[in-house]
Design an enzyme around this catalytic site. Structure first.
Site, PDB file in Angstrom:
ATOM      1  N   GLY A  17     -46.892  33.385 -42.106  1.00 23.28           N
ATOM      2  CA  GLY A  17     -45.779  33.059 -42.998  1.00 23.28           C
ATOM      3  C   GLY A  17     -44.820  34.204 -43.300  1.00 23.28           C
ATOM      4  N   ILE A  18     -44.578  34.413 -44.580  1.00 21.72           N
ATOM      5  CA  ILE A  18     -43.585  35.401 -45.036  1.00 21.72           C
ATOM      6  C   ILE A  18     -44.002  36.816 -44.627  1.00 21.72           C
ATOM      7  CG2 ILE A  18     -42.593  36.458 -47.111  1.00 21.72           C
ATOM      8  CD1 ILE A  18     -42.782  33.635 -48.443  1.00 21.72           C
ATOM      9  N   ASP A  63     -58.934  42.900 -47.509  1.00 26.85           N
ATOM     10  CA  ASP A  63     -58.975  41.962 -48.634  1.00 26.85           C
ATOM     11  C   ASP A  63     -58.316  42.690 -49.794  1.00 26.85           C
ATOM     12  OD1 ASP A  63     -59.518  40.489 -50.879  1.00 26.85           O
ATOM     13  OD2 ASP A  63     -61.626  40.139 -50.407  1.00 26.85           O
ATOM     14  N   ASN A  90     -47.605  41.189 -50.498  1.00 24.21           N
ATOM     15  CA  ASN A  90     -47.226  39.818 -50.125  1.00 24.21           C
ATOM     16  C   ASN A  90     -48.390  38.834 -50.165  1.00 24.21           C
ATOM     17  OD1 ASN A  90     -45.634  37.678 -48.462  1.00 24.21           O
ATOM     18  ND2 ASN A  90     -47.452  38.113 -47.219  1.00 24.21           N
ATOM     19  N   TYR A 156     -51.192  29.811 -61.035  1.00 31.15           N
ATOM     20  CA  TYR A 156     -50.180  30.317 -60.087  1.00 31.15           C
ATOM     21  C   TYR A 156     -48.952  30.788 -60.855  1.00 31.15           C
ATOM     22  CZ  TYR A 156     -47.311  30.763 -55.890  1.00 31.15           C
ATOM     23  OH  TYR A 156     -46.515  31.264 -54.876  1.00 31.15           O
ATOM     24  N   ILE A 191     -40.583  28.003 -49.015  1.00 28.27           N
ATOM     25  CA  ILE A 191     -40.458  28.458 -47.631  1.00 28.27           C
ATOM     26  C   ILE A 191     -41.503  27.667 -46.843  1.00 28.27           C
ATOM     27  CG2 ILE A 191     -40.430  30.498 -46.127  1.00 28.27           C
ATOM     28  CD1 ILE A 191     -38.588  30.810 -48.613  1.00 28.27           C
TER      29      ILE A 191
END
Ligand code: NAP
Length: 260
Positions: A17-18, A63, A90, A156, A191
């Site tokens: 992803g990003i 991690d 990220n 979140y 996204i």
């Protein structure tokens, strides 16, 4: 001279992803990129793509919730490329399936989301300050529009809101101490990455990816969802000297989501 020539940047969660797009964009801009992910084969795949283009990348397993692994990642980056001058925090999880309704979220689920999305960003910032306070650098923390407004799960939202203010706190601290380190947060809209595609499994009002895409599209006035490269380009700017007066800021890259 390329925008990020002679820079050494660590990107976490860069196997997908990003993070993956960010590693590629930074390498294209001249940086030596340390590509880390809990999924080491995904990190290696990202690094291979970069290396095949003749650019610099090193894949490492990390991690982000492990303090000792932050030490070893910075040490390996230094040994391989030289002093680190950029960190992109990220790596993150959506919490989908664990984190829908405030009255239902158990403490274990809350803590597991917080430990990856917020505690780990603290660990990364702390280590980056220790490593970069003499030679300088830039830290970019990937928050979310869900760190500005509600609408995702409570943990979140809380974790990403925490990242927003942690970033400002780091920026102020470094300024006061005279460390040449800037720190900013980025707030992406939706996204279309594996993280977002996977939330379909936890939603009751949509039954497949197409319906999810349509539902999310309607929330972005620009008329499309974001691409990972939309965020990567923002990261590249914040790591570069073009943003030398930018610290403690929140860069919203959301196709207008939060303007409605
Ligand atoms: P993604 O495609 O799921 O990529 C995240 C990567 O982080 C995955 O490779 C994942 O590995 C890895 N990861 C998970 N836990 C980790 C840990 N403890 N240590 C190291 N790596 C770990 O997600 P994305 O959409 O690119 O999201 C990247 C960041 O952007 C996240 O912080 C997310 O909250 C934020 N964000 C995303 C959106 C969006 O719409 N996509 C919007 C706003 C903000 P596994 O796949 O093996 O778990």
């Amino acid at each position: 001279m390329a925008r990020l020539e002679k820079r050494v940047a660590i990107v976490t969660g860069a196997g997908s992803g990003i993070g993956e797009a960010t590693a590629e964009v930074l390498a294209r801009a001249g940086a030596s990129v340390v590509v880390t992910d809990i999924n080491v084969s995904a990190a290696e795949q990202t690094a291979n793509v970069i290396q095949q283009r003749g650019q610099q990348a090193l894949a490492l397993e990390q991690d982000v919730t492990s303090q000792t692994q932050w030490d070893s990642v910075f040490a390996a980056a230094r040994d391989h490329f030289g002093p680190v001058s950029g960190l992109v925090n990220n790596a993150g999880v959506s919490g989908a399936g664990k984190d829908r309704l405030e009255e239902d979220v158990g403490l274990d689920a809350w803590r597991s989301i917080m430990s990856i999305n917020l505690d780990a960003v603290h660990l990364g910032c702390r280590k980056a300050i220790q490593e970069m306070k003499v030679n300088g650098g830039s830290i970019v923390n990937i928050s979310s529009i869900m760190g500005l407004v509600g609408g995702a799960g409570p943990a979140y939202n809380a974790s990403k809101g925490g990242v927003r203010l942690l970033s400002k706190s780091v920026a102020v601290h470094c300024g006061k101490m005279g460390y040449p380190i800037r720190c900013n947060s980025i707030h992406p809209g939706y996204i279309w990455t594996p993280m977002v595609r996977n939330i379909v499994e936890s939603l009751e009002d949509v039954s497949n990816e197409e319906e999810l895409h349509e539902m999310l599209l309607a929330l972005h006035p620009v008329g499309r969802l974001g691409q990972p490269s939309d965020i990567a380009n923002g990261v590249s700017f914040l790591l570069s000297d073009e943003s030398s007066f930018v610290t403690g800021s929140e860069l919203v890259i959301d196709g207008g989501y939060t303007s409605v």
